[in-house]
Design an enzyme around this catalytic site. Structure first.
Site, PDB file in Angstrom:
ATOM      1  N   HIS A 183     -13.017   2.049   6.592  1.00 14.40           N
ATOM      2  CA  HIS A 183     -11.921   1.417   5.849  1.00 14.40           C
ATOM      3  C   HIS A 183     -10.964   0.757   6.820  1.00 14.40           C
ATOM      4  CE1 HIS A 183      -8.916   0.679   2.759  1.00 14.40           C
ATOM      5  NE2 HIS A 183      -8.022   1.056   3.663  1.00 14.40           N
ATOM      6  N   ASP A 234      -4.747   6.491  -8.919  1.00 17.76           N
ATOM      7  CA  ASP A 234      -4.332   5.635  -7.803  1.00 17.76           C
ATOM      8  C   ASP A 234      -4.262   4.176  -8.227  1.00 17.76           C
ATOM      9  OD1 ASP A 234      -3.859   4.980  -4.920  1.00 17.76           O
ATOM     10  OD2 ASP A 234      -5.717   3.888  -5.254  1.00 17.76           O
ATOM     11  N   SER A 276      -3.292   7.034  -1.192  1.00 20.35           N
ATOM     12  CA  SER A 276      -3.932   5.949  -1.929  1.00 20.35           C
ATOM     13  C   SER A 276      -5.278   5.596  -1.305  1.00 20.35           C
ATOM     14  CB  SER A 276      -3.016   4.722  -1.948  1.00 20.35           C
ATOM     15  OG  SER A 276      -3.649   3.618  -2.561  1.00 20.35           O
TER      16      SER A 276
END
Length: 429
Positions: free
Chosen positions: A85, A166, A188
């Site tokens: 990510h 979220d 998140s």
């Protein structure tokens, strides 16, 4: 049992108190169901911005968001799972060459990605520039792709049932000035990544002018918090802090970045994109318990084979010509010398104004819009030579893009070319 209500939870955090597990579970569940109003959750989010959440609270907040929806499970796949990510930056196309490269090294890469907003580009927007490519992949089809040794990677949108708390809270924070909170940012990101079901995760936390967090100390806190959340949830997690003062590569824009990513898979491409792709790939391969050398795999051409198979598996045509903008305009260098500064955020804003990004969720983007960079810091430029080429389907956007780039560069007349600034700033595990 004490009755729970939104007002008492808001005031407890407003006054600096710790929220109990029961309070956190209740308020996130009630908000997701619509039993807590937006204005009440806005007040709680602002209280968290000011008062924070400790490690226990943050972990429970993350777990409650995961528990609001479905959690995927890929433990029965024949290959180890690992994901990456990025917190987002300008020209950050790394997922495109990285996912097939790591798959070619023997891992399964379930990459759930997002769309761009503002000056940062979105991976799904980039890939949708490829004719026929689809971002929506049902979970059974994801499993088939990940298990296929000729593919092994999927880059797609998260389903609506993945951490829905979220999704709702993120949209609220975006319009209420409550984005800048490390606990809320970390929970998140990690709620979605943990719910995704990957066994290992590598985080690319951007730092600098073009990043969400320009300050290295703040970025370290975020990275450390996310590593703790992943570790506590049983996900092997490591974070790299990487520089985002200058755009990655020489393009910012959807189809432009796809073309540059294909160059990397073909054995070329900009040095910084190749270097970061390999750095992240090495971390992902190690986290997956594999022994392959990503540099050797990239040089062999196997990553390109996995790229082509991955695109085709999601309906795309890897041989189709990429969209091109209808109009281009060149911005020339104002003086001879060495380019010593190139502001990433300014380039990102220019690409956004040209049509490559969006101001609001759901706005359309232009596949061919963006900015091509003809020089990077440390390189010599000549007055009148191209510094940027702007691409757009709407020529009225050129003025706004040029305005964004005013003051974005510094050219030193007498400076010697300087060595490239370090790309990797820190590692947290």
């Amino acid at each position: 049992m004490t009755a729970l209500d939104a007002i008492s939870i808001i005031t407890a955090k407003r006054d600096g108190g710790e929220l109990t597990d029961a309070q956190i579970d209740w308020v996130l569940d009630a908000y997701t169901r619509g039993a807590v109003a937006d204005e009440q959750m806005s007040a709680l989010a602002m209280a968290i911005v000011w008062r924070g959440l400790d490690r226990r609270e943050t972990a429970r907040w993350t777990a409650a968001m995961i528990g609001s929806g479905r959690r995927l499970d890929f433990t029965d796949l024949p290959r180890p799972t690992v994901d990456k990510h990025s917190t987002g930056g300008v020209g950050d196309k790394i997922t495109l060459p990285l996912a097939p490269l790591v798959a070619a090294c023997g891992a399964a890469v379930p990459q759930l990605s997002g769309r761009g907003l503002g000056h940062t580009g979105g991976t799904l927007d980039k890939l949708e520039a490829i004719p026929g490519w689809r971002a929506d992949v049902p979970v059974p089809r994801m499993r088939e792709i990940l298990a296929d040794p000729a593919i092994g990677a999927v880059v797609c949108a998260a389903g609506a049932d993945l951490a829905p708390a979220d999704k709702k809270l993120y949209a609220l924070r975006d319009v209420t000035g409550t984005v800048e909170s490390v606990p809320l940012l970390a929970s998140s990101i990690m709620s979605k990544k943990i719910a995704e079901g990957t066994a290992a995760l590598v985080l690319d936390v951007k730092v600098g002018a073009g990043a969400f967090l320009p300050d290295l100390a703040d970025a370290r806190v975020l990275a450390r918090t996310m590593v703790e959340l992943g570790t506590d949830a049983g996900v092997r997690t490591v974070a790299l802090l990487t520089a985002m003062d200058t755009p990655l590569g020489r393009t910012a824009g959807n189809a432009l970045e796809v073309a540059e990513s294909v160059e990397v898979l073909a054995g070329g491409g900009p040095d910084d994109v190749v270097a970061l792709t390999l750095a992240l790939a090495r971390e992902m391969v190690a986290a997956a318990g594999l022994a392959a050398d990503p540099a050797d795999v990239l040089a062999s051409g196997r990553a390109m084979d996995h790229w082509r198979a991955m695109i085709a598996a999601q309906g795309g045509d890897p041989d189709a010509p990429l969209p091109r903008a209808a109009h281009t305009e060149t911005v020339a260098a104002a003086a001879d010398g060495v380019l010593t500064r190139l502001d990433a955020r300014a380039v990102g804003v220019a690409a956004w104004r040209l049509g490559a990004g969006r101001a609001r969720q759901g706005d359309p983007v232009q596949a061919g819009a963006g900015v091509v960079l003809h020089a990077k810091p440390g390189e010599r430029v000549r007055a009148g030579a191209p510094l940027f080429t702007l691409h757009t389907d709407t020529p009225a956007a050129f003025d706004g893009a040029r305005s964004a780039l005013d003051g974005a560069t510094t050219i030193a007349a007498e400076a010697d070319p300087a060595p490239a600034a370090p790309l990797l700033l820190d590692r947290i595990a």
